[in-house]
Design a protein around this motif. Structure first.
Motif, short mmCIF file in Angstrom:
data_model
loop_
_atom_site.label_atom_id
_atom_site.label_comp_id
_atom_site.label_asym_id
_atom_site.label_seq_id
_atom_site.Cartn_x
_atom_site.Cartn_y
_atom_site.Cartn_z
N VAL A 146 -53.76 19.52 -17.93
CA VAL A 146 -53.08 19.42 -16.89
C VAL A 146 -51.95 20.31 -16.72
N ILE A 147 -51.34 20.49 -17.86
CA ILE A 147 -50.18 21.52 -17.87
C ILE A 147 -50.81 23.18 -17.58
N LEU A 148 -51.68 23.45 -18.34
CA LEU A 148 -52.25 24.93 -18.27
C LEU A 148 -52.74 25.07 -16.94
N CYS A 149 -53.60 23.97 -16.17
CA CYS A 149 -54.10 24.17 -14.95
C CYS A 149 -52.91 24.36 -13.94
N ALA A 150 -51.74 23.49 -14.18
CA ALA A 150 -50.81 23.72 -13.22
C ALA A 150 -50.13 25.30 -13.26
N ILE A 151 -50.14 25.54 -14.51
CA ILE A 151 -49.48 26.96 -14.62
C ILE A 151 -50.42 27.98 -14.14
N MET A 159 -59.72 22.60 -21.35
CA MET A 159 -58.99 21.25 -21.86
C MET A 159 -59.16 20.19 -20.84
N LEU A 160 -59.10 20.41 -19.60
CA LEU A 160 -58.83 19.37 -18.52
C LEU A 160 -60.32 18.61 -18.56
N ILE A 161 -61.61 19.39 -18.41
CA ILE A 161 -62.97 18.90 -18.39
C ILE A 161 -63.04 18.11 -19.61
N GLY A 162 -62.93 18.82 -20.89
CA GLY A 162 -63.08 18.14 -22.26
C GLY A 162 -62.17 16.84 -22.32
N GLY A 163 -60.99 16.94 -21.78
CA GLY A 163 -59.99 15.78 -21.91
C GLY A 163 -60.64 14.57 -21.28
#
Length: 303
Positions: free
Chosen positions: A48-53, A193-197
């Motif tokens: 979530v954090i990296l996608c927001a960035i 990370m988002l998909i894996g999470g």
């Protein structure tokens, strides 16, 4: 920023990764939570954090990656086989052994990358590469048995997960390169990370997790997300640009050293001489495989 700054921040990235592994061990030692639950929440938060960035800095690339069917399929495959399995196997290894041992076992990944590279290019390993593989095998032997074939001193499940994490690291390193070259590392790692999470949260039914969290748990978990995901990943990419991928990858290999130091000083763990012998042999393996005849033998690995 100059090259010296690149060296400093790349070393910091490796130290942060080592520290986050020790935070994971702290959680496993003090809170009864399965590694699958911890990994799923870590990936989801980091994603979530990296996608927001990513949407803030590279909105067009965040969208374009899904417009190409091959890119979209590779992105999904990397998310599950690369990132999710790599992080899960690493955390499982920590839960059955400790952060120092799990991290050094994962660093067998470069040796596996070398073997795959030799196979794909249909060539035999060079003398340096052959020596590196022998040292890696010896390192596993000393860590697992302390030099006695009749004595297994490491938890077999911990050794198994540690070796699987090395395989996963090799996949994690080699698989996403076409995507990273086209869309950038933040886009690929954020979605990965988002998909894996999300997939791991659904598969383990995270809503049924028996959490017994307090302030110490939340601080340790926040450290895993911030110091194990967002911050080191971001500054490592800067370090690669400033001092080059080969030097950056070597500097970042301070990770197992930092994980061991934090584990000994903070958690009070102890090691025997044979453990350090095994660690040293695997660490030398990484050094030997960092260059080949003056050129990089292992290209930049996205941590």
């Amino acid at each position: 920023m100059n090259k010296n700054t690149g060296i400093i921040i790349t070393l910091a990235a490796g130290i942060f990764w080592g520290f986050s592994g020790t935070c994971g061990q702290y959680i496993f030692d003090n809170f009864h939570i399965d590694a699958t639950y911890l990994t799923s929440i870590r990936l989801l938060c980091g994603g979530v954090i990296l996608c927001a960035i990513g949407f803030f800095r590279e909105r067009e690339k965040m969208t374009n990656i899904w417009k190409s069917r091959p890119s979209a399929l590779l992105m999904i495959f990397f998310s599950l086989v690369g990132i999710m399995f790599c992080q899960l196997s690493y955390m499982k290894a920590i839960s059955y052994t400790n952060s120092g041992t799990a991290t050094i076992l994962q660093y067998l990944g470069p040796a596996l990358i070398m073997i795959v590279s030799c196979f794909l290019s249909r060539r035999l390993p060079s003398l340096r590469e052959a020596i590196a593989v022998v040292l890696a095998i010896l390192g596993i032997f000393f860590i697992a048995t302390h030099g006695n074939l009749e004595n297994m001193v490491i938890n077999p499940l911990g050794l198994s997960w540690g070796l699987w994490s090395a395989v996963a690291l090799a996949v994690y390193t080699m698989l996403p390169r076409p995507l990273i070259e086209k869309f950038g590392s933040i886009v690929v790692m954020g979605y990965g990370m988002l998909i894996g999470g999300i997939v791991l949260c659904l598969s383990c039914r995270i809503w049924n997790a028996p959490f017994d969290a307090d302030a110490h748990f939340l601080l340790a978990f926040a450290a895993i997300v911030i110091f194990g995901t967002v911050l080191p990943f971001t500054i490592y990419m800067v370090g690669v640009k400033l001092c080059g991928p080969v030097k950056a990858s070597m500097l970042a290999s301070i990770e197992p050293v930092s994980a061991t130091v934090f584990m000994v000083l903070w958690l009070g763990e102890s090691f025997q001489l044979m453990d350090f012998v095994g660690f040293s042999l695997i660490f030398v393996t990484v050094f030997l495989l960092s260059k080949k005849d003056g050129e990089p033998a292992i290209e930049e690995a996205v941590k």
